[in-house]
Scaffold this active site. Structure first.
Site, mmCIF file in Angstrom:
data_model
loop_
_atom_site.group_PDB
_atom_site.id
_atom_site.type_symbol
_atom_site.label_atom_id
_atom_site.label_comp_id
_atom_site.label_asym_id
_atom_site.label_seq_id
_atom_site.Cartn_x
_atom_site.Cartn_y
_atom_site.Cartn_z
ATOM 1 N N GLU A 126 15.441 -24.632 -37.555
ATOM 2 C CA GLU A 126 14.032 -25.047 -37.662
ATOM 3 C C GLU A 126 13.757 -25.617 -39.051
ATOM 4 O OE1 GLU A 126 12.794 -21.101 -36.073
ATOM 5 O OE2 GLU A 126 11.426 -22.290 -34.843
ATOM 6 N N GLU A 144 17.122 -18.001 -30.177
ATOM 7 C CA GLU A 144 16.110 -16.944 -30.150
ATOM 8 C C GLU A 144 15.961 -16.257 -28.798
ATOM 9 O OE1 GLU A 144 15.839 -19.718 -31.809
ATOM 10 O OE2 GLU A 144 14.767 -19.451 -33.704
ATOM 11 N N GLY A 174 15.802 -19.988 -37.153
ATOM 12 C CA GLY A 174 15.017 -20.464 -38.289
ATOM 13 C C GLY A 174 15.804 -21.411 -39.186
ATOM 14 N N ALA A 196 16.084 -16.451 -39.143
ATOM 15 C CA ALA A 196 15.255 -15.419 -39.762
ATOM 16 C C ALA A 196 16.100 -14.154 -39.872
ATOM 17 C CB ALA A 196 14.042 -15.160 -38.890
#
Ligand code: 3H9
Length: 708
Positions: A114, A136, A111, A65
């Site tokens: 993910e 993270e 992300g 992200a």
């Protein structure tokens, strides 16, 4: 401009993610929306049977992200919504009616991974740049796009927790072994292999994976009782590691647990809820600031304005002094900078030992499977040595790591200047001697600089580079860039006693000495500091550094700064009692077979004190921490560091100042300079002049200023 382009090859839509104007691909709201539209179209198009997602960036797949977005979050609800949207994006990928394959080269993190997890198949390159994982936790958050749910289902709960709770990323070969990816290929065949896999999946219409993990997997990962054991162990490990200061790992554990025990929807709900809570929390804010500070330092060459153009990189390194430090510098340079290294010492035997211990740095990597056998062999050959100057003439940079004595260092420099060509930069790895003094009689002072490494060199992430007033910009840039190639985070600091890190450390260590002399127990002092968040306390640190070394450094600082930094008499008492710390297995603690045991209770006799049983921990903490904060403010005010950012990074990476507090200068800002001054005044009255608030701090308080 669009972040995605799509072209169709033999029924496979190859979707290339290439975020315009950004060095790496990151996921943001706009990217998610656009990606959704691209998927819709591929799904609708009858000539598309399957999809491949690949990156248009050179060395990264998707870096996660967009971390910049986190700083703009203003409420928990907003953060939660961000996670929900990211989850929806991944659900959309997972729910596609046509198979999709992730083609991974370079960083596939957070992300980014993910996203890969939501795909049906993952092909990765076996390249050094490929690293895969969920980091993270290191940003104080948890994976918020389904990672806490999909990873345990893919690789088993034990392996998944191991990765998620430590925020680890893995190289491709390990990722394959763990089942994080399904295939490894060389970069040149990535695209073709991924297309082939997509076609295969479209033909068979099903996933090909089976759960791994053998018998232990069957018992521990796939039964509720087994999992309970896993959760409980993981919880203990987390509590031990974080000391309760970092909320994210426990939250991640609970979210994984919720998903596995109560189903994926429940896990997803918990995931976005906890993500929202953590993303706007103070710990995450601090860790994100540290991420950006570190990233900015990767590009900072340490000089005002642009770096001199066309500066060739260091190709050959000379190291003088094959002792513990010199050897570790040589080994780390061969490992990370991959340059030829020549070691020199007065005796051949020492050279031989030095080369061996330099190569031990490489052995260690090899054992941990971070280096292949051929790489290990190649890098080992980079290290050579001798007692004469052969090999030094062509060195672009020479680092001396000889005895910490001005005359010795000056003599080494004089010889180097005679023996080497005009372009060689001479760096002194000193921790206390002013660089200007070493350069005092130099014929090429513009090429003399300090490079202060921390021990153990191969592990400690920080390097202080210290130009003296006459050092050229070119030499600064060379030293900084080389330090970075060695894998270090580099800060450029002013040439003054103790530089930055030891300067702020010393008053704190001294205060520990004063406390010991008052009879405050060793374990109480160390305990309050580890509870504050440091990895070790000051007394343990004294044992590790060596009492002889600490006492010498203390004397140098005392000489420069006067009574304020007068060393407590305890160090001398320890030395008189034959105690040098871990190195001679006699210190404040007991050492057995190389392991540190409990406090050596006989130490109080050596110190000539009775251990107090009523020392107040809060008072102890305050005296230690405020000694450091005050010195940090004073040194920052003198311009020892170029910015508060450098100062805080130096403290976090150099002495383990608790990252969740951001660093000593950030800590002063948080407390408020006025409040810090007030506490220091109180300490000054109670304990003496050494606590007199730094003039800079008082001015800041009066003007209502802060460091950031
Ligand atoms: C996450 O994914 C949360 C999700 O679970 C849930 C969401 C709801 N964002 O380091 P470099 C920039 S959390 C923004 O010099 P390298 C970086 O600032 C994220 N920017 O290159 C720099 O910008 P600039 C989890 C990012 O080759 C430039 O890219 N992901 C991001 O030495 C080059 O970076 C991570 O924690 C980002 N995510 O290393 C990975 N990533 O040039 C963090 C990079 O303007 N990133 N930038 O100064 C890294 O570890 C390294 O940057 C990476 C490249 C290994 C990717």
């Amino acid at each position: 401009m669009s972040a995605f382009r799509s072209d169709i090859t033999n029924g496979v839509a190859v979707i290339t993610f290439d975020l315009p104007g950004s060095p790496v691909n990151t996921i943001s709201t706009s990217v998610a929306t656009e990606f959704g539209a691209v998927l819709d179209e591929a799904e609708r198009n009858p000539s598309v049977r399957a999809m491949v997602l690949i990156s248009g960036k050179r060395d990264s797949f998707v870096a996660g992200a967009d971390i910049e977005q986190f700083g703009r979050l203003t409420s928990q609800a907003e953060a939660e919504a961000m996670s929900r949207q990211a989850q929806a994006m991944m659900d959309r990928v997972e729910g596609l009616l046509k198979p999709i394959v992730a083609a991974i080269h370079g960083a596939c993190l957070g992300g980014g991974y993910e996203l890969a997890l939501a795909c049906d198949w993952r092909v990765a390159t076996d390249h050094d740049k490929t690293q895969i994982g969920l980091p993270e936790i290191q940003l104080g958050i948890i994976p918020g796009a389904g990672g806490t749910q999909r990873l345990p289902r893919l690789i088993g709960v034990r392996a998944a927790l191991d990765l998620i709770l430590a925020g680890k990323s893995e190289r491709a070969s390990k990722a394959l072994r763990l089942g994080m990816v399904d295939e490894l290929v060389p970069p040149s065949t990535l695209r073709a292999t991924a297309i082939h896999a997509a076609q295969r999946l479209a033909d068979r219409g099903a996933s090909e994976r089976r759960p791994g993990g053998g018998i232990a997997g069957a018992l521990l990962d796939r039964t509720p009782i087994g999992r309970r054991i896993v959760y409980s162990r993981a919880r203990q490990t987390v509590l031990k590691k974080t000391g309760g200061h970092y909320p994210a790992p426990l939250a991640a554990l609970e979210v994984v647990q919720a998903g596995l025990e109560h189903g994926m929807p429940s896990g997803m709900r918990e995931e976005h809820r906890r993500f929202g809570e953590l993303a706007v929390g103070d710990v995450s804010r601090k860790l994100v600031q540290i991420f950006f500070a570190t990233t900015a330092l990767k590009k900072d060459d340490g000089v005002e304005g642009a770096a001199p153009a066309d500066l060739p990189p260091v190709r050959r390194l000379g190291v003088i002094g094959a002792g513990f430090m010199g050897a570790a510098i040589a080994g780390t340079a061969a490992l990370n900078a991959r340059v030829e290294v020549r070691l020199k010492d007065a005796e051949l035997e020492r050279v031989g030992r030095g080369i061996k211990s330099a190569i031990r740095v490489l052995d260690d990597r090899f054992k941990r499977r971070r280096l292949s056998k051929p790489e290990h062999a190649r890098l080992s050959q980079l290290v050579s040595g001798g007692t004469d100057w052969s090999g030094f003439r062509r060195a672009d940079l020479i680092i001396e790591a000889v005895f910490e004595d001005l005359d010795v260092k000056r003599a080494v420099l004089a010889e180097v200047e005679q023996e080497t060509s005009g372009h060689t930069v001479f760096a002194s790895n000193t921790s206390t001697i002013p660089i200007a003094d070493i350069a005092g009689e130099s014929s090429r002072p513009e090429q003399v600089i300090g490079m202060h490494f921390f021990s153990p060199v191969e592990k400690m992430p920080l390097l202080e580079v210290i130009p003296h007033a006459g050092t050229s910009d070119e030499s600064v840039v060379r030293a900084v860039r080389f330090g970075r190639r060695m894998g270090k985070t580099v800060i450029v600091v002013r040439d003054s006693p103790g530089f930055w890190v030891n300067r702020i450390l010393l008053p704190y260590m001294n205060e520990a000495g004063v406390l010991l002399a008052e009879g405050v127990p060793v374990d109480l002092i160390d305990g309050v500091i580890t509870r504050y968040g440091f990895p070790v306390g000051p007394v343990t640190l004294l044992d590790e550094v060596g009492l002889d070394v600490a006492s010498k450094a203390g004397a140098v600082m005392h000489q420069h700064f006067g009574a304020r930094l007068e060393p407590a008499p305890v160090l001398q008492r320890m030395l008189d009692d034959g105690r040098q710390g871990r190195k001679n297995r006699r210190g404040f603690y007991r050492y057995e077979n190389g392991d540190k045991k409990g406090v050596d209770e006989t130490v109080y006799k050596a110190l000539g004190v009775q251990p107090l049983d009523d020392a107040a921990p809060t008072m102890v903490e305050q005296r230690l921490i405020y000694a450091m904060l005050n010195e940090a403010a004073m040194a920052a005010g003198e311009g020892v560091v170029r910015s508060a950012r450098d100062g805080d990074i130096g403290a976090v990476f150099g002495i383990g100042f608790p990252p969740f507090r951001g660093g000593p200068l950030r800590q002063i800002d948080d407390l408020g300079p006025a409040r810090v001054v007030e506490v220091l005044h109180g300490l000054e009255i109670a304990h003496g002049e050494r606590f007199k608030p730094a003039a800079h701090l008082v001015e800041m308080a009066e003007r209502g200023e802060s460091f950031y």
